[in-house]
Enzyme design. Sequence first.
Site, PDB file in Angstrom:
ATOM      1  N   GLU A 526       0.837  -1.215   0.000  1.00 13.72           N
ATOM      2  CA  GLU A 526       0.000   0.000   0.000  1.00 13.72           C
ATOM      3  C   GLU A 526       0.866   1.256   0.000  1.00 13.72           C
ATOM      4  OE1 GLU A 526      -2.817  -0.400  -0.875  1.00 13.72           O
ATOM      5  OE2 GLU A 526      -3.208  -2.459  -0.284  1.00 13.72           O
ATOM      6  N   ASP A 590       3.664  -4.575  -5.406  1.00 19.80           N
ATOM      7  CA  ASP A 590       4.080  -5.883  -4.880  1.00 19.80           C
ATOM      8  C   ASP A 590       5.600  -5.953  -4.727  1.00 19.80           C
ATOM      9  OD1 ASP A 590       1.566  -7.014  -4.634  1.00 19.80           O
ATOM     10  OD2 ASP A 590       1.614  -8.035  -6.575  1.00 19.80           O
TER      11      ASP A 590
HETATM   12 ZN   LIG Z   1      -2.653  -2.643  -4.679  1.00 19.88          ZN
END
Ligand SMILES: [Zn+2]
Length: 689
Positions: A526, A590
């Site tokens: 995030e 990621d």
């Molecule tokens: Zn995301």
Amino acid sequence: MIKQIAAAFVLVSVFCVLAMAQAPANSKPETAKTVDRLPGLDKQLIDATADPCIDFFQYACGNFSKLYPIPNDRSAYGTGSMIADYTEHVLHTMLEKAAAGGAGRTPNEQKIGDSYAACMDVETINQKGLTPLQMELDRITAIKSKGELPELLARFQLIGVGAFLSFGEQQDFKDARKQIALLDQGGLGLPERDYYFRSGAAAEKTRAQYVQHIANMFKLTGELEKKAVSDAEAIMQLETALAKVSMDITSRRDPNKIYHLMPVSELATLAPGVAWDRFLAASGAPRVSELNVANPDFVKGLNSVLASTDLETIKTYLRWQLILSTPGDVLPKALDDERFDFYGRKLRGQPEQRARWKRCVQATDGALGEALGQVYVAQEFSPANKQATLQMVQDIEAAMDQDIDTLDWMSAATKVKAKEKLHAVADKIGYPDHWRDYSSLVITRDDAFGNNLRATAFESRRQLEKIGKPVDRGEWGMSPPTVNAYYDPSMNDINFPAGILQPPLYDSHASDASNYGHIGGVVGHELTHGFDDEGRQFDAYGNLADWWTAEDGKRFDEKADCEVKEYSNFVAVDDVKVNGKLTLGENTADNGGLRLAYIAFLADAKRKNIDLAQKQDGYTPLQQFFLGYGQSWCGSTRPQQLRLQVQTDPHSPRQFRVDGVVQNMPEFGQAFGCKVGQPMMPVNACRVW
Ligand SMILES: [Zn+2]
């Protein structure tokens, strides 16, 4: 609507809200049974016959599908679904209690209890049949000329019927202190504009099935076969014309392409055929002088579509959009089943509807998320959990601070700005400080349809009333029980609902290594969204403003392009490859996220004097860290759902969220003793952050 929020953990594609809450009217209520949560690190899931250096996803998760095959009421099943199952049972117990409770209930308990009870009352829903829809159908019948459309379209927007367009509110991309009106493209029944044009047998079949589905729904509302079929064809033609002037999802990831702030008077130039002043007056929004017309070409095209379509076809389309926008769980069984057959079975490959109680838990969460969430966090989310998560978030933010210092491709000037943005990120954990007030929303025990309609209008009004007011930075875009998380570039905040802060993602009994791999990876994900190809275009204050030197921006694009190429080569299903551009933001998050979690874990291990060579349970701490990350994504997906995901969802399929990331981290190869040149330790790894 246009919040460019970037979620970590999407279990259901955001673009297909319709197919989310499908399940059967005929299934027996399942009694609450114990649902287990996985432990932090689960050795049972590991496929020891696989080589972690060749396919780490298979190694970390190879046994998952044997132990936990996809249930018939799911189109995919994995780590996240197991957490959602557990939460669903907890909520189920709460809602049964609230539904049974009598006069002593609090106002919120009355609302969630009666909302759930009305949804569960299949008998009454079936008995009423289409009667509740009649009032809205009558409004369509009463239209005598195209000139009468603006008020009807405005009302439909308010009750969630997305005919022809989409109207709502957003934070001004270029001045995040302001909340403005938004006019956007809309009005399609298939998941995304390319569904109307993509070539190939699978795409053609889906279009034919969609037309058949429209006809079937019309027949169920009482139309004769021949008329239903010709109506369905006319709707397909109309929607295809709208799709033609719509922007594709990959382009829509670029905030500049969906931001065109203009005076309201400009609308008359773009689409003179619509009386916009009357539309706006009827919309429920405060009076505005300017708005964001996200896609002006669409509004121009809409003008042509409305001009060239006869009134009867427009009215047929409005009836279709009304039916389409009504959730299956408030429709009589025959329509509900037909809806599921197309959006669930055909589009997602899901064999069976979800049990009624599961759908009703979801529906109540959707309508009254913060009323349900308030009860949920009081029972399920401890202050210790919140504190531990906050510590993790701060560790990850410190890791990013350190990471920025080490970047050899970024100039000192841009680093200063990057840190300014990082330090301005607001951390929101668990649940909101101020709960939403539902007191003006009427929920009754015998009116599932009306409850849904009122809850939808309540939420539309709540959004529209924000226009012209200061931004409430404490607001949440997800309910507390949600098993997901998001970054919001206009707010510059990261949000972790209580639902995601539970085992195995965060497990107080698991090793630190496993927790940093699991929830640390999510937190890092995030945070990195603030700096992915989309997020990086917003500054510390949430404004769309370029804070990069031209040279650094160019270098970022080159580095990101490496990931575009890497992911574009992954084959998801049959001949369908991952869309490297659509998934770039998520892939960047990621990759950057796991690196941040890694840096944070090393710092934590140093603080605690953890011996990184000492194996525990057969694995070194660093191996446990990567296994924790890999096992966040265990699971499997039905082929139809996988196709839908690749074509609509900015998240890569699960195995690439694991293998695509670890092969970019030489630290992974070192931890597992891989040789350079093996698949998980390639010579040319990508790295942005
Ligand atoms: Zn995301």
